[in-house]
Design an enzyme around this catalytic site. Sequence first.
Site, mmCIF file in Angstrom:
data_model
loop_
_atom_site.group_PDB
_atom_site.id
_atom_site.type_symbol
_atom_site.label_atom_id
_atom_site.label_comp_id
_atom_site.label_asym_id
_atom_site.label_seq_id
_atom_site.Cartn_x
_atom_site.Cartn_y
_atom_site.Cartn_z
ATOM 1 C CB SER A 10 -10.232 91.113 45.389
ATOM 2 O OG SER A 10 -10.295 92.474 44.937
ATOM 3 C CD GLU B 126 -19.857 91.284 44.338
ATOM 4 O OE1 GLU B 126 -19.132 90.249 43.862
ATOM 5 O OE2 GLU B 126 -20.588 92.057 43.579
ATOM 6 C CD1 TRP C 246 -17.606 84.995 33.233
ATOM 7 C CD2 TRP C 246 -18.137 84.907 31.016
ATOM 8 N NE1 TRP C 246 -17.511 83.885 33.079
ATOM 9 C CE2 TRP C 246 -17.914 83.720 31.440
ATOM 10 C CE3 TRP C 246 -18.321 85.200 29.777
ATOM 11 C CZ2 TRP C 246 -17.788 82.545 30.910
ATOM 12 C CZ3 TRP C 246 -18.435 83.917 28.951
ATOM 13 C CH2 TRP C 246 -18.406 82.800 29.397
ATOM 14 C CE LYS C 247 -17.495 92.789 37.908
ATOM 15 N NZ LYS C 247 -16.717 93.578 38.819
ATOM 16 C CG HIS D 278 -22.595 94.123 40.679
ATOM 17 N ND1 HIS D 278 -21.575 95.209 40.685
ATOM 18 C CD2 HIS D 278 -21.653 92.776 40.842
ATOM 19 C CE1 HIS D 278 -20.395 94.634 40.506
ATOM 20 N NE2 HIS D 278 -20.562 93.424 40.705
ATOM 21 N N GLY E 96 -12.806 89.082 38.303
ATOM 22 C CA GLY E 96 -11.824 88.897 37.147
ATOM 23 C C GLY E 96 -11.337 87.544 37.160
#
Length: 256
Positions: free
Chosen positions: A214, A169, A10-11, A97, A236
């Site tokens: 993405s 990522e 969720w950042k 991350h 997102g």
Amino acid sequence: MRHPVVMGNWKLNGSKEMVVDLLNGLNAELEGVTGVDVAVAPPALFVDLAERTLTEAGSAIILGAQNTDLNNSGAFTGDMSPAMLKEFGATHIIIGHSERREYHAESDEFVAKKFAFLKENGLTPVLCIGESDAQNEAGETMAVCARQLDAVINTQGVEALEGAIIAYEPIWAIGTGKAATAEDAQRIHAQIRAHIAEKSEAVAKNVVIQYGGSVKPENAAAYFAQPDIDGALVGGAALDAKSFAAIAKAAAEAKA
């Protein structure tokens, strides 16, 4: 056989209302879905509320977090420990991350120490690796990924990867709308697995390697159809119950 894991990062997003609404929405969307582990990593302030919401719903969703410290207590202002996260039911902890590496200057060695401390505390590290756009253009993708992996392997042994999750990522695909093709992602995942296999074929065969960058309902099935892609670390799209559930369902169907 590897079990797929789809995790939502969720950042720095959310509110008390959003946490409850999103988790309840996810529970409804995922009812009856099996064959995939679904996890969420809310901001630290909302881990407690997330745990209570999931517990009250009798949910199978796994609770995670986005960071940890190298200590369980002491004079470390602003940090949170594995012991604290564990007390609130968070088990899957994102480390390495690219946003932490860039904005907080976290080195490969520092991330490897976090990895070791999470394992020591009985938690599951979700180790993010990946290259920048410039490194990708220079053909350095695998060299970067190998370096980031070897920071763990060379200090803790390849067996340390047992029970952990690796998330590939590519930095240029995070939150940009650009994404590696399923075929390109598979190629890198296979190389990552082969790199681990140089030290242990058994560990390489069993370690879960997620793709992140993405990932959306529209492209998820193509990724999960690849033999070395075992799930996704979603940004997102994880903030929308229907979208995130659709990604999880795609993983369950592809890996059935």
